[in-house]
Design a protein around this motif. Structure first.
Motif, PDB file in Angstrom:
ATOM      1  N   LEU A 109      28.950 -44.796 -56.019  1.00 23.30           N
ATOM      2  CA  LEU A 109      28.777 -44.851 -57.467  1.00 23.30           C
ATOM      3  C   LEU A 109      28.643 -43.438 -58.018  1.00 23.30           C
ATOM      4  O   LEU A 109      27.804 -42.666 -57.543  1.00 23.30           O
ATOM      5  N   GLN A 132      25.573 -42.343 -53.925  1.00 23.51           N
ATOM      6  CA  GLN A 132      25.559 -42.217 -55.373  1.00 23.51           C
ATOM      7  C   GLN A 132      25.594 -40.740 -55.751  1.00 23.51           C
ATOM      8  O   GLN A 132      25.182 -39.882 -54.969  1.00 23.51           O
ATOM      9  N   ARG A 141      23.547 -46.499 -62.553  1.00 22.80           N
ATOM     10  CA  ARG A 141      23.732 -46.501 -61.095  1.00 22.80           C
ATOM     11  C   ARG A 141      22.844 -47.548 -60.434  1.00 22.80           C
ATOM     12  O   ARG A 141      23.267 -48.254 -59.509  1.00 22.80           O
TER      13      ARG A 141
END
Length: 222
Positions: free
Chosen positions: A8, A34, A16
């Motif tokens: 992400l 992420q 997120r």
């Protein structure tokens, strides 16, 4: 079955977190990394080699479109779904031109988001309905304003397809998934996938969106 690995990339920590909860709740998907901006995202992607990247557009340091372009140019096998709150014409077309495999709005329902990740991981392309209409209208507009050579070129490219491949290409142009095409044409999903692969090769297309655009340009009246 090995889970679909997802990274992400979004500068909003709450987004997120929400995406991680939605996708992480599916047993076939694993969020492996992420990042808060495009530059950090490229590093995380290089480290984890995900199957799919959800990429925001507007981020500091390096925006999502530029990050997507760099990722594609690097030869990374990771597929990119651009995820944004806006569906501006320029953003959509730039994302597709830079090699994005999908373009979804952030208000996409959770079930649809999970389906999109699965489809893109399987080699398909995905656009939200409003974005699909927008892309095709942009293509139609360009063709109506003196792009007869584009129409002719598209028809010549489609002429290289067999009759069955053309049927599949038209179904792709209508936005149907492999499973839907299989049901429509009474084929197995594996056979449809094989046809789509040959269509991509013959048309010199990178993804299904480009096939759809070719079909719509070629089929314009006049």
């Amino acid at each position: 079955m090995t889970p679909i690995r997802v990274v992400l990339v979004d500068d909003d920590a709450m987004v997120r977190t929400a995406l991680s909860m939605i996708l992480g709740g599916d047993p076939e998907i694993s969020v492996v990394g992420q990042a808060p901006d495009g530059r950090a995202g490229l590093s995380v992607i290089a480290e984890h080699c995900p199957d799919v990247v959800l990429m925001d557009i507007r981020m500091p340091r390096l925006d999502g479109l530029s990050a997507t372009e760099q990722l594609v140019r690097s030869g990374s096998p990771s597929k990119v779904i651009v995820l944004t709150t806006f569906d501006a014409d320029d953003d959509v077309m730039r994302a597709l031109q830079h090699g994005a495999d999908g373009f979804l709005l952030k208000d996409t329902p959770p079930a649809r988001l999970i389906e999109a990740v699965r489809l893109v991981a399987a080699g398909q392309s995905i656009l939200s309905p409003s974005v699909t209409s927008q892309v095709l209208e942009t293509v139609r507009g360009a063709a109506r304003h003196g792009c007869d050579t584009s129409r002719s070129a598209a028809r010549e490219r489609l002429a290289t397809l067999t009759e069955r491949e053309l049927e599949v290409a038209r179904a792709v142009g209508a936005g149907r998934s492999n499973a839907q095409i299989a049901g429509q044409l009474f084929l197995s999903v594996a056979t449809v996938k094989a046809h789509v692969g040959r269509i991509l090769d013959k048309l010199g297309a990178d993804n299904r969106v480009q096939v759809a655009i070719t079909v719509h340009v070629a089929d314009l009246d006049g």
